[in-house]
Scaffold this active site. Structure first.
Site, PDB file in Angstrom:
ATOM      1  CG  HIS A 140      -1.927  -0.916   1.031  1.00 24.03           C
ATOM      2  ND1 HIS A 140      -2.864  -1.311   0.371  1.00 24.03           N
ATOM      3  CD2 HIS A 140      -2.288  -2.131   2.122  1.00 24.03           C
ATOM      4  CE1 HIS A 140      -3.789  -2.205   0.461  1.00 24.03           C
ATOM      5  NE2 HIS A 140      -3.341  -2.945   1.674  1.00 24.03           N
ATOM      6  CG  HIS A 174      -6.388  -5.310   1.533  1.00 25.61           C
ATOM      7  ND1 HIS A 174      -5.902  -6.342   2.580  1.00 25.61           N
ATOM      8  CD2 HIS A 174      -7.729  -5.178   2.319  1.00 25.61           C
ATOM      9  CE1 HIS A 174      -6.612  -6.694   3.519  1.00 25.61           C
ATOM     10  NE2 HIS A 174      -7.866  -5.917   3.437  1.00 25.61           N
ATOM     11  CG  ASP A 194      -2.705  -8.437   0.657  1.00 29.84           C
ATOM     12  OD1 ASP A 194      -2.121  -8.981   1.574  1.00 29.84           O
ATOM     13  OD2 ASP A 194      -3.690  -7.712   0.629  1.00 29.84           O
ATOM     14  CG  ASP A 210      -4.881 -10.345   3.062  1.00 26.19           C
ATOM     15  OD1 ASP A 210      -4.417 -10.943   1.878  1.00 26.19           O
ATOM     16  OD2 ASP A 210      -4.787  -9.274   3.362  1.00 26.19           O
TER      17      ASP A 210
HETATM   18  C1  FKS Z   1      -8.218   0.230   9.191  1.00 23.75           C
HETATM   19  C2  FKS Z   1      -9.046  -0.226   8.068  1.00 23.75           C
HETATM   20  C3  FKS Z   1      -8.663  -1.216   7.216  1.00 23.75           C
HETATM   21  C4  FKS Z   1      -6.632  -1.722   6.311  1.00 23.75           C
HETATM   22  C5  FKS Z   1      -6.438  -3.067   5.943  1.00 23.75           C
HETATM   23  C6  FKS Z   1      -4.821  -3.181   5.400  1.00 23.75           C
HETATM   24  C7  FKS Z   1      -4.690  -4.183   4.688  1.00 23.75           C
HETATM   25  C8  FKS Z   1      -3.144  -4.558   4.685  1.00 23.75           C
HETATM   26  C9  FKS Z   1      -2.522  -5.645   3.792  1.00 23.75           C
HETATM   27  C10 FKS Z   1      -1.016  -5.481   3.625  1.00 23.75           C
HETATM   28  F1  FKS Z   1      -0.624  -6.618   3.084  1.00 23.75           F
HETATM   29  F2  FKS Z   1      -0.642  -4.525   3.348  1.00 23.75           F
HETATM   30  F3  FKS Z   1      -0.700  -5.853   5.023  1.00 23.75           F
HETATM   31  N1  FKS Z   1      -7.773  -1.796   7.571  1.00 23.75           N
HETATM   32  N2  FKS Z   1      -8.456  -0.633  10.210  1.00 23.75           N
HETATM   33  O1  FKS Z   1      -3.053  -6.872   3.997  1.00 23.75           O
HETATM   34  O2  FKS Z   1      -3.114  -5.322   2.452  1.00 23.75           O
HETATM   35 ZN    ZN Z   2      -4.055  -7.333   2.529  1.00 26.87          ZN
END
Ligand code: FKS
Ligand code: ZN
Length: 343
Positions: free
Chosen positions: A159, A197, A195, A284
């Site tokens: 990110h 996300h 991933d 994830d």
């Molecule tokens: C705050 C709102 C949602 C963010 C989720 C982040 C995911 C991170 C990820 C990484 F690989 F970068 F770790 N949370 N609580 O899994 O993409």
């Molecule tokens: Zn993620």
């Protein structure tokens, strides 16, 4: 394959994050890396310590102001009498100026962060720097002739954009690995992000370039973090048009729907004919992940690894997400083992 690991990851222990309107303990916690380290070791992947490539590769991809802020943020926080963990409380959103960097630490937090879920603590810079060096070291191993290498990056990186941090990420480890391979003479490199996300930071860093293809398969930003990037119509800009591809998928996606899209993404990579590949590896996508909504099972991770191996490319894996902590290690090791058996 070798697994590059640094115990310095543990210096980043974020405390609390703002999650759906509540301050909750960070999902991105040090034990994640311990589980992964133990599982990849048990699976026969030898641990190796990162080398130190210094700041130059980081500054080649990230804005100097962001890097300087990350380095000094906690000292600035302490200088105004604070301790614990740092979160922003105001952002440079629409209608706000982007051209004035606030002099104070709270303003800078909101200027450089894009969410309130990514706390900075005293050891964050040391951990993020070590994580970046793990990715660079894995890239060096591959540049030196290994078929593949795994970087146990924590904190994660995908990110982290040129000039912004968020999503538990500070420095973009996958992008650093890709650029390292470019600098070592690989004319074209692909980054495939699996991933849950969207890899908005990697997309941002290479968005105007034709030499690094970025492809991401992820939960749709219509409902999933990071919400404002990751749509299918984001295909690149300038010389980079056509060299970014996004494959957003709905919540609830299971293996039967996922595998075909993964195959399509792999074909996009193959058609680019890259000289090397970086996999931004999040697990994830797992059915029991507490913050994600795909339905992949443990048995599917070796299949992902084998499918990646069939591209036949020198491959660097960087660790991204995965929050079902007890299962994260076996799922990561399963991808690596699937890769080795499928090649
Ligand atoms: C705050 C709102 C949602 C963010 C989720 C982040 C995911 C991170 C990820 C990484 F690989 F970068 F770790 N949370 N609580 O899994 O993409
Ligand atoms: Zn993620």
């Amino acid at each position: 394959m070798k697994a590059v690991y640094s115990p310095l990851h543990a210096r980043h222990d974020g405390g609390m994050e703002l999650h759906r309107g509540e301050l909750v303990p960070c999902f991105e916690m040090p034990s994640r890396a311990d589980y992964i380290r133990d599982a990849v070791t048990a699976a026969g992947h030898g641990l190796t310590a990162p080398r130190d490539f210094g700041l130059a590769p980081i500054l080649a991809l990230h804005d100097a102001g962001l890097v300087e802020f990350l380095r000094s943020a906690f000292d600035q926080w302490k200088a105004v009498g604070k301790d614990g963990f740092m979160l922003p409380s105001g952002f440079a959103a629409r209608s706000m100026r982007q051209d004035v960097i606030p002099p104070g630490v709270n303003g800078k937090l909101g200027y450089y962060a894009f969410d309130a879920g990514t706390p900075i603590v005293e050891g964050t810079w040391d951990a993020a720097y070590a994580s970046a060096q793990c990715a660079l070291t894995a890239a060096a191993l591959v540049a030196e002739g290994e078929r593949a290498a795994y970087a146990l990056c924590r904190p994660p990186g995908h990110h982290a954009a040129k000039a912004a941090y968020g999503g538990y990420c500070f420095l973009n480890n996958a992008a650093l690995a890709a650029q390292y391979l470019r600098d070592q003479g690989r004319a074209t490199v692909a980054v495939l992000d699996v991933d849950y996300h969207h890899g908005n930071g990697t997309q941002d860093i290479f968005y105007d370039r034709a030499d690094v293809l970025t492809v991401s398969v992820h939960g749709t930003p219509e409902t999933e973090y990071p919400f404002f990037r990751g749509f299918a119509d984001e295909t690149g800009t300038g010389a980079g048009v056509g060299f970014n591809r996004n494959f957003p998928l709905p919540r609830g996606t299971d293996w039967d729907s996922y595998r075909g899209v993964l195959d399509t993404a792999l074909r996009v990579v193959a058609d680019f004919k890259p000289d090397a590949l970086v996999i931004a590896l999040g697990v994830d996508t797992y059915e029991n992940d507490p913050i994600s909504a795909f339905k992949l099972k443990a048995e599917h991770y070796p299949l992902i690894g084998a499918a990646i191996a069939r591209l036949g490319l020198p491959t660097v894996f960087t660790q991204e997400g995965g929050y079902a902590v007890a299962e994260i290690g076996t799922n990561v090791a399963a991808v690596l083992t699937g890769f080795e058996q499928g090649q």
